[in-house]
Design a protein around this motif. Structure first.
Motif, PDB file in Angstrom:
ATOM      1  N   LYS A   1       0.829  -1.209   0.000  1.00  0.00           N
ATOM      2  CA  LYS A   1       0.000   0.000   0.000  1.00  0.00           C
ATOM      3  C   LYS A   1       0.864   1.260   0.000  1.00  0.00           C
ATOM      4  O   LYS A   1       1.948   1.290   0.577  1.00  0.00           O
ATOM      5  N   TYR A   2       0.345   2.290  -0.647  1.00  0.00           N
ATOM      6  CA  TYR A   2       1.020   3.591  -0.662  1.00  0.00           C
ATOM      7  C   TYR A   2       0.619   4.356   0.593  1.00  0.00           C
ATOM      8  O   TYR A   2      -0.564   4.448   0.932  1.00  0.00           O
ATOM      9  N   VAL A   3       1.607   4.903   1.303  1.00  0.00           N
ATOM     10  CA  VAL A   3       1.360   5.631   2.551  1.00  0.00           C
ATOM     11  C   VAL A   3       2.022   6.999   2.465  1.00  0.00           C
ATOM     12  O   VAL A   3       3.204   7.110   2.099  1.00  0.00           O
ATOM     13  N   LEU A   4       1.298   8.046   2.791  1.00  0.00           N
ATOM     14  CA  LEU A   4       1.874   9.385   2.840  1.00  0.00           C
ATOM     15  C   LEU A   4       2.737   9.536   4.088  1.00  0.00           C
ATOM     16  O   LEU A   4       2.355   9.082   5.173  1.00  0.00           O
ATOM     17  N   TRP A   5       3.888  10.184   3.946  1.00  0.00           N
ATOM     18  CA  TRP A   5       4.722  10.450   5.118  1.00  0.00           C
ATOM     19  C   TRP A   5       3.956  11.282   6.147  1.00  0.00           C
ATOM     20  O   TRP A   5       4.167  11.140   7.358  1.00  0.00           O
ATOM     21  N   SER A   6       3.070  12.133   5.660  1.00  0.00           N
ATOM     22  CA  SER A   6       2.319  13.028   6.549  1.00  0.00           C
ATOM     23  C   SER A   6       1.147  12.344   7.240  1.00  0.00           C
ATOM     24  O   SER A   6       0.533  12.931   8.137  1.00  0.00           O
ATOM     25  N   LYS A   7       0.836  11.095   6.841  1.00  0.00           N
ATOM     26  CA  LYS A   7      -0.318  10.408   7.418  1.00  0.00           C
ATOM     27  C   LYS A   7       0.034   8.974   7.808  1.00  0.00           C
ATOM     28  O   LYS A   7      -0.415   8.015   7.164  1.00  0.00           O
ATOM     29  N   PRO A   8       0.831   8.796   8.861  1.00  0.00           N
ATOM     30  CA  PRO A   8       1.155   7.431   9.295  1.00  0.00           C
ATOM     31  C   PRO A   8      -0.105   6.700   9.735  1.00  0.00           C
ATOM     32  O   PRO A   8      -0.967   7.292  10.389  1.00  0.00           O
ATOM     33  N   PRO A   9      -0.242   5.442   9.375  1.00  0.00           N
ATOM     34  CA  PRO A   9      -1.457   4.695   9.731  1.00  0.00           C
ATOM     35  C   PRO A   9      -1.494   4.287  11.203  1.00  0.00           C
ATOM     36  O   PRO A   9      -0.459   4.206  11.863  1.00  0.00           O
ATOM     37  N   THR A  10      -2.681   4.041  11.677  1.00  0.00           N
ATOM     38  CA  THR A  10      -2.871   3.530  13.035  1.00  0.00           C
ATOM     39  C   THR A  10      -3.231   2.055  12.933  1.00  0.00           C
ATOM     40  O   THR A  10      -4.237   1.683  12.332  1.00  0.00           O
ATOM     41  N   LEU A  11      -2.381   1.221  13.518  1.00  0.00           N
ATOM     42  CA  LEU A  11      -2.580  -0.226  13.490  1.00  0.00           C
ATOM     43  C   LEU A  11      -2.530  -0.761  14.915  1.00  0.00           C
ATOM     44  O   LEU A  11      -1.611  -0.437  15.670  1.00  0.00           O
ATOM     45  N   ASP A  12      -3.494  -1.557  15.266  1.00  0.00           N
ATOM     46  CA  ASP A  12      -3.535  -2.173  16.602  1.00  0.00           C
ATOM     47  C   ASP A  12      -3.410  -1.130  17.713  1.00  0.00           C
ATOM     48  O   ASP A  12      -2.731  -1.342  18.730  1.00  0.00           O
ATOM     49  N   GLY A  13      -4.023   0.021  17.502  1.00  0.00           N
ATOM     50  CA  GLY A  13      -4.022   1.065  18.526  1.00  0.00           C
ATOM     51  C   GLY A  13      -2.771   1.918  18.577  1.00  0.00           C
ATOM     52  O   GLY A  13      -2.650   2.778  19.451  1.00  0.00           O
ATOM     53  N   MET A  14      -1.836   1.712  17.646  1.00  0.00           N
ATOM     54  CA  MET A  14      -0.596   2.498  17.609  1.00  0.00           C
ATOM     55  C   MET A  14      -0.448   3.161  16.246  1.00  0.00           C
ATOM     56  O   MET A  14      -0.860   2.595  15.229  1.00  0.00           O
ATOM     57  N   THR A  15       0.140   4.345  16.235  1.00  0.00           N
ATOM     58  CA  THR A  15       0.316   5.092  14.994  1.00  0.00           C
ATOM     59  C   THR A  15       1.786   5.204  14.634  1.00  0.00           C
ATOM     60  O   THR A  15       2.620   5.535  15.481  1.00  0.00           O
ATOM     61  N   GLY A  16       2.117   4.926  13.395  1.00  0.00           N
ATOM     62  CA  GLY A  16       3.501   5.020  12.956  1.00  0.00           C
ATOM     63  C   GLY A  16       3.666   4.545  11.532  1.00  0.00           C
ATOM     64  O   GLY A  16       2.731   4.028  10.912  1.00  0.00           O
ATOM     65  N   HIS A  17       4.865   4.723  11.010  1.00  0.00           N
ATOM     66  CA  HIS A  17       5.189   4.250   9.670  1.00  0.00           C
ATOM     67  C   HIS A  17       5.754   2.843   9.734  1.00  0.00           C
ATOM     68  O   HIS A  17       6.032   2.305  10.816  1.00  0.00           O
ATOM     69  N   ALA A  18       5.946   2.248   8.575  1.00  0.00           N
ATOM     70  CA  ALA A  18       6.525   0.903   8.502  1.00  0.00           C
ATOM     71  C   ALA A  18       7.865   0.880   9.241  1.00  0.00           C
ATOM     72  O   ALA A  18       8.716   1.734   9.022  1.00  0.00           O
ATOM     73  N   GLY A  19       8.018  -0.076  10.143  1.00  0.00           N
ATOM     74  CA  GLY A  19       9.253  -0.191  10.908  1.00  0.00           C
ATOM     75  C   GLY A  19       9.258   0.556  12.223  1.00  0.00           C
ATOM     76  O   GLY A  19      10.231   0.465  12.978  1.00  0.00           O
ATOM     77  N   GLN A  20       8.184   1.276  12.532  1.00  0.00           N
ATOM     78  CA  GLN A  20       8.167   2.084  13.753  1.00  0.00           C
ATOM     79  C   GLN A  20       7.346   1.473  14.884  1.00  0.00           C
ATOM     80  O   GLN A  20       7.202   2.089  15.933  1.00  0.00           O
ATOM     81  N   TYR A  21       6.838   0.276  14.684  1.00  0.00           N
ATOM     82  CA  TYR A  21       6.041  -0.385  15.718  1.00  0.00           C
ATOM     83  C   TYR A  21       6.921  -1.373  16.494  1.00  0.00           C
ATOM     84  O   TYR A  21       7.943  -1.826  15.981  1.00  0.00           O
ATOM     85  N   PRO A  22       6.539  -1.705  17.720  1.00  0.00           N
ATOM     86  CA  PRO A  22       7.338  -2.656  18.499  1.00  0.00           C
ATOM     87  C   PRO A  22       7.559  -3.969  17.750  1.00  0.00           C
ATOM     88  O   PRO A  22       6.615  -4.561  17.225  1.00  0.00           O
TER      89      PRO A  22
END
Length: 254
Positions: free
Chosen positions: A220-241
């Motif tokens: 999927k295409y993701v804007l740098w200005s709009k990081p998605p929220t997944l499993d209650g956390m918001t961040g870009h690819a590689g930024q989640y625990p």
């Protein structure tokens, strides 16, 4: 999205040769260093804790809290090596891209504001490393207080206190995987934005360990200005625990 130059071909699956695929070397090395702290935490607990002496709990807690500030210099060196290595790998990936796109892009990439980012990431690493003994002390204190308030058997409390080293090792491994990936994404984003990139393609590690919510983001295409929220956390690819995903930047056409 109508006019752009993507680093990989226009497809849902990532290239096996993608310049931005995460290398595990930095993670393995960083984890190895952080586990040294965790093992020393275990040694302190096992050496000072005496189930037959209630006062030993306080001795353990104080020793762990004293340990935290003594490793700041070491943490600065270890964290600095990790951040510098990840930044260098990201720069190498971008230089490969620049060779395809011309000298103008090369100059823009070199001007990306990575110095401040490096200092910021290093500061976070020192804080996280020194938090290991501090969190172990908090855990010992909490186990003791909750055990007494709930009437937990002393032997059960003691068993949990003795697990402090193992708990810290697990925490150290999580910090290493998460922070190497977060640092890599941060440098990729900074350099991408410096040449006008507005977003990226979300790439995963492509194996069965990828969590479902991240697998759904693959391609999927993701804007740098709009990081998605997944499993209650918001961040870009590689930024989640424990996230092994990575962003593959989409670069504007020249």
């Amino acid at each position: 999205m109508s006019r752009r130059h993507r680093l990989a071909l226009d497809r849902a699956e990532p290239s096996a040769r993608s310049a931005f695929i995460r290398a595990r070397k930095a993670e393995v090395q960083y984890s190895r260093q952080l586990r040294k702290v965790a093992r020393h935490i275990g040694d302190l607990v096992m050496g000072l804790f005496d189930e037959a002496d209630p006062a030993s709990v306080g001795i353990v807690e104080r020793a762990l809290r004293r340990y935290a500030p003594t490793i700041e210099g070491w943490a600065n060196a270890v964290g600095g090596r990790m951040v510098t290595e990840v930044a260098a790998r990201d720069r190498k990936a971008w230089m490969a891209v620049a060779r395809e796109m011309g000298t103008a892009v090369h100059r823009e990439i070199e001007k990306a504001p990575t110095g401040a980012l490096l200092r910021e990431r290093l500061k976070e690493q020192v804080s996280l490393i020194t938090s290991l003994p501090a969190e172990a002390a908090d855990r010992v204190h909490k186990l003791t207080i909750e055990g007494l308030s709930k009437g937990t058997r002393a032997s059960e409390i003691a068993a949990e206190i003795r697990k402090s080293g193992d708990v810290s090792i697990a925490k150290a491994n999580t910090i290493a995987r998460t922070e190497v990936s977060r640092t890599a994404t941060a440098f990729t984003e900074a350099r991408a934005k410096s040449i006008g990139s507005e977003g990226y393609i979300w790439r995963t590690a492509g194996d069965s360990d990828v969590r479902e919510s991240h697998r759904a983001m693959a391609g999927k295409y993701v804007l740098w200005s709009k990081p998605p929220t997944l499993d209650g956390m918001t961040g870009h690819a590689g930024q989640y625990p424990n996230c092994r995903c990575y962003p593959e930047p989409v670069i504007p056409d020249a």
